[in-house]
Design an enzyme around this catalytic site. Structure first.
Site, PDB file in Angstrom:
ATOM      1  N   ILE A   1       0.818  -1.228   0.000  1.00 28.76           N
ATOM      2  CA  ILE A   1       0.000   0.000   0.000  1.00 28.76           C
ATOM      3  C   ILE A   1       0.851   1.278   0.000  1.00 28.76           C
ATOM      4  O   ILE A   1       0.327   2.337  -0.323  1.00 28.76           O
ATOM      5  CB  ILE A   1      -0.980   0.136   1.210  1.00 28.76           C
ATOM      6  CG1 ILE A   1      -0.411  -0.452   2.471  1.00 28.76           C
ATOM      7  CG2 ILE A   1      -2.352  -0.354   0.872  1.00 28.76           C
ATOM      8  CD1 ILE A   1      -1.155   0.033   3.696  1.00 28.76           C
TER       9      ILE A   1
ATOM     10  N   VAL B   1       5.000  -5.591  10.218  1.00 25.00           N
ATOM     11  CA  VAL B   1       3.922  -6.575  10.168  1.00 25.00           C
ATOM     12  C   VAL B   1       4.507  -7.941  10.515  1.00 25.00           C
ATOM     13  O   VAL B   1       5.398  -8.442   9.815  1.00 25.00           O
ATOM     14  CB  VAL B   1       3.254  -6.616   8.781  1.00 25.00           C
ATOM     15  CG1 VAL B   1       2.183  -7.696   8.740  1.00 25.00           C
ATOM     16  CG2 VAL B   1       2.642  -5.256   8.429  1.00 25.00           C
TER      17      VAL B   1
ATOM     18  N   HIS C   1       6.757 -12.028   5.488  1.00 24.96           N
ATOM     19  CA  HIS C   1       6.502 -11.543   4.137  1.00 24.96           C
ATOM     20  C   HIS C   1       7.802 -11.135   3.467  1.00 24.96           C
ATOM     21  O   HIS C   1       8.764 -10.748   4.134  1.00 24.96           O
ATOM     22  CB  HIS C   1       5.512 -10.365   4.139  1.00 24.96           C
ATOM     23  CG  HIS C   1       5.973  -9.210   4.976  1.00 24.96           C
ATOM     24  ND1 HIS C   1       5.810  -9.180   6.340  1.00 24.96           N
ATOM     25  CD2 HIS C   1       6.587  -8.039   4.655  1.00 24.96           C
ATOM     26  CE1 HIS C   1       6.303  -8.051   6.822  1.00 24.96           C
ATOM     27  NE2 HIS C   1       6.795  -7.337   5.817  1.00 24.96           N
TER      28      HIS C   1
HETATM   29  P1  AMP Z   1       7.829  -4.554   7.104  1.00 26.07           P
HETATM   30  O1  AMP Z   1       7.095  -5.315   8.174  1.00 26.07           O
HETATM   31  O2  AMP Z   1       8.786  -3.546   7.650  1.00 26.07           O
HETATM   32  O3  AMP Z   1       8.529  -5.477   6.130  1.00 26.07           O
HETATM   33  O4  AMP Z   1       6.798  -3.685   6.294  1.00 26.07           O
HETATM   34  C1  AMP Z   1       5.457  -4.068   6.091  1.00 26.07           C
HETATM   35  C2  AMP Z   1       5.014  -3.621   4.732  1.00 26.07           C
HETATM   36  O5  AMP Z   1       3.651  -4.000   4.577  1.00 26.07           O
HETATM   37  C3  AMP Z   1       5.111  -2.108   4.485  1.00 26.07           C
HETATM   38  O6  AMP Z   1       5.844  -1.883   3.273  1.00 26.07           O
HETATM   39  C4  AMP Z   1       3.643  -1.683   4.354  1.00 26.07           C
HETATM   40  O7  AMP Z   1       3.449  -0.641   3.427  1.00 26.07           O
HETATM   41  C5  AMP Z   1       2.972  -2.971   3.905  1.00 26.07           C
HETATM   42  N1  AMP Z   1       1.561  -3.064   4.290  1.00 26.07           N
HETATM   43  C6  AMP Z   1       1.042  -2.886   5.527  1.00 26.07           C
HETATM   44  N2  AMP Z   1      -0.291  -3.062   5.516  1.00 26.07           N
HETATM   45  C7  AMP Z   1      -0.615  -3.355   4.237  1.00 26.07           C
HETATM   46  C8  AMP Z   1      -1.853  -3.643   3.579  1.00 26.07           C
HETATM   47  N3  AMP Z   1      -3.027  -3.672   4.231  1.00 26.07           N
HETATM   48  N4  AMP Z   1      -1.826  -3.905   2.246  1.00 26.07           N
HETATM   49  C9  AMP Z   1      -0.662  -3.870   1.569  1.00 26.07           C
HETATM   50  N5  AMP Z   1       0.539  -3.631   2.139  1.00 26.07           N
HETATM   51  C10 AMP Z   1       0.564  -3.371   3.449  1.00 26.07           C
END
Ligand code: AMP
Ligand code: ZN
Length: 114
Positions: free
Chosen positions: A32, A97, A101
């Site tokens: 996002i 998160v 991922h």
């Molecule tokens: P990180 O945990 O640092 O690897 O980052 C989490 C990533 O998830 C970030 O780049 C956010 O922009 C992305 N993110 C968080 N929530 C969402 C969502 N609902 N949909 C898509 N991407 C997301």
């Protein structure tokens, strides 16, 4: 699987995401807050909080993840120009998160890792 996990909710379809690839084990959707022209998130549908939390006997999930990386980068035409895959693990890496991922970043020169 924690009820409040946002990526589990995306995997279940409970909250929306721009999905670009899905199979039985893996889902790929658009980040996002894109940091590059192509910025995708690849998740195993099964919940692991971090890379540290995959049991030895389930490491095959990583082959599924990278199979999806191969497939989607080819499909989107960034396989040959190049892309970066990245996984943040815990605090020092800035993991936000806590559902394992992998980021795919591409569509522009990314520079070298600092
Ligand atoms: P990180 O945990 O640092 O690897 O980052 C989490 C990533 O998830 C970030 O780049 C956010 O922009 C992305 N993110 C968080 N929530 C969402 C969502 N609902 N949909 C898509 N991407 C997301
Ligand atoms: Zn989860």
């Amino acid at each position: 699987m924690p009820d409040e996990c946002i990526f589990c909710k995306i995997a279940k379809g409970d909250i929306p995401a721009e999905k670009v690839l899905e199979n039985e084990d893996v889902l790929v959707f658009k980040d996002i807050h894109p940091a590059a022209p192509t910025h995708l998130i690849v998740i195993p549908k099964k919940h692991y909080a971090t890379l540290n939390d995959i049991p030895q006997g389930e490491l095959a999930v990583l082959a599924k993840v990278f199979g999806a990386v191969q497939e989607i980068t080819k499909k989107l035409g960034i396989a040959e120009s190049g892309y970066r895959t990245l996984v943040n693990t815990n605090r020092y890496a800035g993991q936000i998160v806590f559902h394992l991922h992998f980021h795919i970043l591409g569509g522009r020169p990314l520079g070298t890792m600092g």
